[in-house]
Design an enzyme around this catalytic site. Structure first.
Site, mmCIF file in Angstrom:
data_model
loop_
_atom_site.group_PDB
_atom_site.id
_atom_site.type_symbol
_atom_site.label_atom_id
_atom_site.label_comp_id
_atom_site.label_asym_id
_atom_site.label_seq_id
_atom_site.Cartn_x
_atom_site.Cartn_y
_atom_site.Cartn_z
ATOM 1 C CD GLU A 148 -21.952 43.900 26.396
ATOM 2 O OE1 GLU A 148 -20.822 43.485 26.710
ATOM 3 O OE2 GLU A 148 -22.187 45.079 26.044
ATOM 4 C CE LYS A 204 -17.243 43.258 25.494
ATOM 5 N NZ LYS A 204 -17.996 44.194 26.365
ATOM 6 C CB CYS A 211 -20.403 45.748 23.609
ATOM 7 S SG CYS A 211 -20.803 47.430 24.174
#
Length: 260
Positions: free
Chosen positions: A42, A111, A145
């Site tokens: 990430e 995300k 994540c």
């Protein structure tokens, strides 16, 4: 499916140096291992994350897309491009790009779940769609994540046929055990392979815990790195999924009419 992960010590707020590092790392990995898929961590262009993104976020992902497309085509490899800080229409995003072997962009994922304890939601705009795509005839998903903590989000992709989940992350200490546990849990409950690639190294505020890993659909740790900059390569035997799902019929035994 032969998968490789590149665990990087990302240099804080130094995109030029990080692009050079990713370029070199992918070239070296392809020369040595020749995987079907490469996964990056990430926010590999700037680390997680600079206070001031203007001037360092990749505008519309132009530089990232050019690099990943060229390398995917040159090496005939699928690239799940981790994520980078981007800017679109005046907003910053934590963005993942996925490329096929021909160097074609097959999916863009912003995300969805932003890490509020670090005020990520104050700097970035949330995405609003699944990170699900077909790769070499296999349905794969991406969860960045913090997305990993959201059971419903991952299950939704599994219900749509996902067999492999790729998780790029910038996961810090002291939550190493949480990272390890969630990777296993998402694999077991969805009967999928989970491939997680974390960053390592540190910024002024965070020390990233590394421990990138590949987890089997039964929760077995197939491989796990330490906390230094390194890579892994593993073969995923996707033919085992059908037998595992037949032996333990998690999806057949669901009671979705009660899940309200």
């Amino acid at each position: 499916m032969k998968v490789s992960g590149i665990q990087l010590d990302v240099m804080y707020n130094q995109p030029k140096e990080n692009f050079e590092k990713v370029h070199s790392s992918i070239n070296q990995l392809m020369e040595k291992e020749k995987p079907d898929v490469i996964l990056l961590p990430e926010m590999w262009n700037v680390s997680f994350f600079p206070d001031e993104l203007e001037g360092v976020a990749d505008y519309e992902g132009t530089e990232t897309r050019a690099l990943l497309s060229r390398l995917a085509k040159e090496h005939a490899v699928n690239i799940v491009g981790g994520s980078v800080a981007t800017k679109y229409d005046g907003h910053f995003y934590n963005t993942s790009y996925i490329y096929n072997r021909e160097g074609q962009l097959v999916h863009t994922y912003h995300k969805v779940h932003l890490f509020s304890p670090a005020d990520e939601h104050e700097k970035f705009k949330r995405g609003d769609h699944l990170g699900l795509v077909e790769m070499d005839g296999v349905k794969v998903g991406i969860a960045t994540c913090y997305d990993l903590r959201f059971v419903e989000w991952i299950r939704l992709m599994a219900l749509k046929g996902m067999e492999v989940l790729f998780v790029p992350a910038a996961w810090p200490h002291p939550r190493l055990q949480v990272w390890q546990t969630l990777l296993k849990a998402r694999a077991i409950e969805n009967q999928i392979y989970v491939v997680g690639v974390n960053t390592c190294g540190a910024t002024d505020d965070l020390k990233f815990c590394g421990h990138s890993a590949v987890i089997s659909p039964l929760g077995k740790v197939i491989t796990e790195l330490n906390e230094s900059e390194e890579t892994f390569t593993e073969n995923l035997d996707l033919s085992k999924l059908k037998g595992i799902r037949k032996d333990i019929g998690v999806f057949k035994d669901r009671r979705p009419e009660l899940y309200h």
